[in-house]
Design a protein around this motif. Sequence first.
Motif, PDB file in Angstrom:
ATOM      1  N   LYS A 232       0.822  -1.215   0.000  1.00  0.00           N
ATOM      2  CA  LYS A 232       0.000   0.000   0.000  1.00  0.00           C
ATOM      3  C   LYS A 232       0.852   1.259   0.000  1.00  0.00           C
ATOM      4  N   ASN A 233       2.110   1.116   0.455  1.00  0.00           N
ATOM      5  CA  ASN A 233       2.999   2.268   0.522  1.00  0.00           C
ATOM      6  C   ASN A 233       4.450   1.794   0.485  1.00  0.00           C
ATOM      7  N   VAL A 234       5.379   2.734   0.426  1.00  0.00           N
ATOM      8  CA  VAL A 234       6.802   2.396   0.323  1.00  0.00           C
ATOM      9  C   VAL A 234       7.299   1.700   1.583  1.00  0.00           C
ATOM     10  N   GLU A 235       6.808   2.101   2.749  1.00  0.00           N
ATOM     11  CA  GLU A 235       7.249   1.481   4.001  1.00  0.00           C
ATOM     12  C   GLU A 235       6.935  -0.017   4.000  1.00  0.00           C
ATOM     13  N   GLU A 236       5.756  -0.344   3.492  1.00  0.00           N
ATOM     14  CA  GLU A 236       5.367  -1.755   3.426  1.00  0.00           C
ATOM     15  C   GLU A 236       6.279  -2.519   2.468  1.00  0.00           C
ATOM     16  N   ARG A 237       6.626  -1.879   1.356  1.00  0.00           N
ATOM     17  CA  ARG A 237       7.528  -2.501   0.387  1.00  0.00           C
ATOM     18  C   ARG A 237       8.905  -2.735   0.995  1.00  0.00           C
ATOM     19  N   ASN A 238       9.381  -1.787   1.804  1.00  0.00           N
ATOM     20  CA  ASN A 238      10.679  -1.947   2.463  1.00  0.00           C
ATOM     21  C   ASN A 238      10.703  -3.205   3.329  1.00  0.00           C
ATOM     22  N   LYS A 239       9.613  -3.426   4.075  1.00  0.00           N
ATOM     23  CA  LYS A 239       9.542  -4.595   4.951  1.00  0.00           C
ATOM     24  C   LYS A 239       9.536  -5.880   4.137  1.00  0.00           C
ATOM     25  N   LEU A 240       8.803  -5.880   3.026  1.00  0.00           N
ATOM     26  CA  LEU A 240       8.728  -7.067   2.183  1.00  0.00           C
ATOM     27  C   LEU A 240      10.084  -7.396   1.571  1.00  0.00           C
ATOM     28  N   ALA A 241      10.795  -6.365   1.080  1.00  0.00           N
ATOM     29  CA  ALA A 241      12.119  -6.585   0.482  1.00  0.00           C
ATOM     30  C   ALA A 241      13.086  -7.138   1.520  1.00  0.00           C
ATOM     31  N   ALA A 242      12.991  -6.638   2.755  1.00  0.00           N
ATOM     32  CA  ALA A 242      13.870  -7.127   3.823  1.00  0.00           C
ATOM     33  C   ALA A 242      13.605  -8.596   4.138  1.00  0.00           C
ATOM     34  N   GLN A 243      12.379  -9.053   3.870  1.00  0.00           N
ATOM     35  CA  GLN A 243      12.017 -10.450   4.096  1.00  0.00           C
ATOM     36  C   GLN A 243      12.305 -11.323   2.864  1.00  0.00           C
ATOM     37  N   GLY A 244      12.834 -10.695   1.809  1.00  0.00           N
ATOM     38  CA  GLY A 244      13.120 -11.439   0.591  1.00  0.00           C
ATOM     39  C   GLY A 244      11.890 -11.731  -0.246  1.00  0.00           C
ATOM     40  N   LYS A 245      10.863 -10.895  -0.112  1.00  0.00           N
ATOM     41  CA  LYS A 245       9.629 -11.079  -0.881  1.00  0.00           C
ATOM     42  C   LYS A 245       9.559 -10.033  -1.986  1.00  0.00           C
ATOM     43  N   PHE A 246       9.252 -10.480  -3.204  1.00  0.00           N
ATOM     44  CA  PHE A 246       9.260  -9.599  -4.364  1.00  0.00           C
ATOM     45  C   PHE A 246       8.010  -9.823  -5.205  1.00  0.00           C
ATOM     46  N   VAL A 247       7.749  -8.893  -6.102  1.00  0.00           N
ATOM     47  CA  VAL A 247       6.542  -8.985  -6.917  1.00  0.00           C
ATOM     48  C   VAL A 247       6.656 -10.069  -7.985  1.00  0.00           C
ATOM     49  N   THR A 248       7.875 -10.387  -8.413  1.00  0.00           N
ATOM     50  CA  THR A 248       8.054 -11.467  -9.389  1.00  0.00           C
ATOM     51  C   THR A 248       8.148 -12.803  -8.666  1.00  0.00           C
ATOM     52  N   THR A 249       7.535 -13.821  -9.221  1.00  0.00           N
ATOM     53  CA  THR A 249       7.555 -15.164  -8.654  1.00  0.00           C
ATOM     54  C   THR A 249       8.688 -15.977  -9.305  1.00  0.00           C
ATOM     55  N   GLU A 250       8.708 -17.270  -9.025  1.00  0.00           N
ATOM     56  CA  GLU A 250       9.685 -18.166  -9.648  1.00  0.00           C
ATOM     57  C   GLU A 250       9.006 -19.027 -10.719  1.00  0.00           C
ATOM     58  N   PHE A 251       7.986 -18.471 -11.373  1.00  0.00           N
ATOM     59  CA  PHE A 251       7.240 -19.205 -12.394  1.00  0.00           C
ATOM     60  C   PHE A 251       8.106 -19.563 -13.589  1.00  0.00           C
ATOM     61  N   GLU A 252       9.009 -18.657 -13.971  1.00  0.00           N
ATOM     62  CA  GLU A 252       9.887 -18.851 -15.121  1.00  0.00           C
ATOM     63  C   GLU A 252      11.080 -17.914 -14.955  1.00  0.00           C
ATOM     64  N   PRO A 253      12.183 -18.168 -15.667  1.00  0.00           N
ATOM     65  CA  PRO A 253      13.342 -17.276 -15.522  1.00  0.00           C
ATOM     66  C   PRO A 253      13.047 -15.875 -16.032  1.00  0.00           C
ATOM     67  N   CYS A 254      13.456 -14.878 -15.252  1.00  0.00           N
ATOM     68  CA  CYS A 254      13.419 -13.490 -15.721  1.00  0.00           C
ATOM     69  C   CYS A 254      14.580 -12.749 -15.067  1.00  0.00           C
ATOM     70  N   PHE A 255      15.159 -11.818 -15.797  1.00  0.00           N
ATOM     71  CA  PHE A 255      16.199 -10.963 -15.225  1.00  0.00           C
ATOM     72  C   PHE A 255      16.435  -9.766 -16.114  1.00  0.00           C
ATOM     73  N   ASP A 256      16.879  -8.685 -15.493  1.00  0.00           N
ATOM     74  CA  ASP A 256      17.428  -7.545 -16.209  1.00  0.00           C
ATOM     75  C   ASP A 256      18.943  -7.716 -16.243  1.00  0.00           C
ATOM     76  N   ALA A 257      19.559  -7.421 -17.368  1.00  0.00           N
ATOM     77  CA  ALA A 257      21.016  -7.523 -17.461  1.00  0.00           C
ATOM     78  C   ALA A 257      21.709  -6.634 -16.434  1.00  0.00           C
ATOM     79  N   ALA A 258      21.048  -5.537 -16.060  1.00  0.00           N
ATOM     80  CA  ALA A 258      21.646  -4.591 -15.116  1.00  0.00           C
ATOM     81  C   ALA A 258      21.679  -5.113 -13.693  1.00  0.00           C
ATOM     82  N   ASP A 259      21.152  -6.311 -13.442  1.00  0.00           N
ATOM     83  CA  ASP A 259      21.278  -6.925 -12.127  1.00  0.00           C
ATOM     84  C   ASP A 259      22.511  -7.817 -12.029  1.00  0.00           C
ATOM     85  N   PHE A 260      23.413  -7.708 -13.019  1.00  0.00           N
ATOM     86  CA  PHE A 260      24.652  -8.482 -13.019  1.00  0.00           C
ATOM     87  C   PHE A 260      25.836  -7.524 -13.113  1.00  0.00           C
TER      88      PHE A 260
END
Length: 321
Positions: A232-260
């Motif tokens: 609902k807000n950025v603070e909530e997103r911060n908590k989720l990221a700290a828990q290792g939770k993200f909007v993308t699932t592990e359904f199939e491989p995805c990546f941005d080249a800039a994450d390497f």
Amino acid sequence: MLRVRIMKGGSRGREAAHPLPKLMRCLLGHIRQYASIPVAKTSVAIDDEVHDKEDNQLDKDVGKKNSVWSWNEWDPLEEVIVGRVEGATVPKFTAEVKANTYERHWDFFSRCGGQLFPENHLKKAWLEIEEFCNILQHEGVVVKRPDPIDWAEVYKTPDFESPGLYAAMPRDILLIIGDEIIEAPMAWRTRFFEYRAYRDLIKDYFRQGAYWTTAPKPQMSDALYDKDYPMKNVEERNKLAAQGKFVTTEFEPCFDAADFMRAGTDVFAQRSQVTNFMGIDWMRRHLAPKGIRVHTISFKDPNPMHIDATFNIIGPGLYTM
């Protein structure tokens, strides 16, 4: 900007290879002390003898004529691809876009999704990029540009419908590993057809001897995204990221080249809102036969998207965070 070719006399990462155990120990200590988060799947046991053999092979390979040749983020440039902002279109306000933007901008994305970015905004960006290209060319660097595309055009697949975005950031979609160009399977639906702006360039590099690999194209069906991602807000997103939770699932491989992040025969990657573990594992398996190791590292980042926003290797044995 995408580094396509470095000077043949550049280090190609070999000077970074031998200080790497010390760099990794320092890096992991820094992360654990200041970020207080776990570091996954990262090995610091690096054999200098193995590195010597790999570097000798790189030296042999450098004698060949390569149209594409880049192993790290710091060697002097010979040739680059610089993006363009012409026709840049505001992305639709979908789950993956919301997870990577701040709530103060959510109204803008809701209202303007599918329309061109404001003209004054694009004009300023265009002037800055053109001057950047001018500076590079005066320094003797060859500058290549992607093709202009009508990004406002809506396209449809069996799984979704969306306009495009832009070709402003070639580093997001293309990764150079030695003499190989890797097209990334990016996670935003608006970027599904972004590769089209670069195909003429890639085909030209391929004709000159470069290797060309396209990672598995994602379906981008609803299964790739957590539609119930509680944000609902950025603070909530911060908590989720700290828990290792993200909007993308592990359904199939995805990546941005800039994450390497490249450092010769070692590549560093992060799990983020646009890069999942399946994507990192695909890259790890793909590069392993070449003797290249992919290390997964994490940071105390409330909005992980592109590793160079947090961690940069700026020279042999040197990094910034």
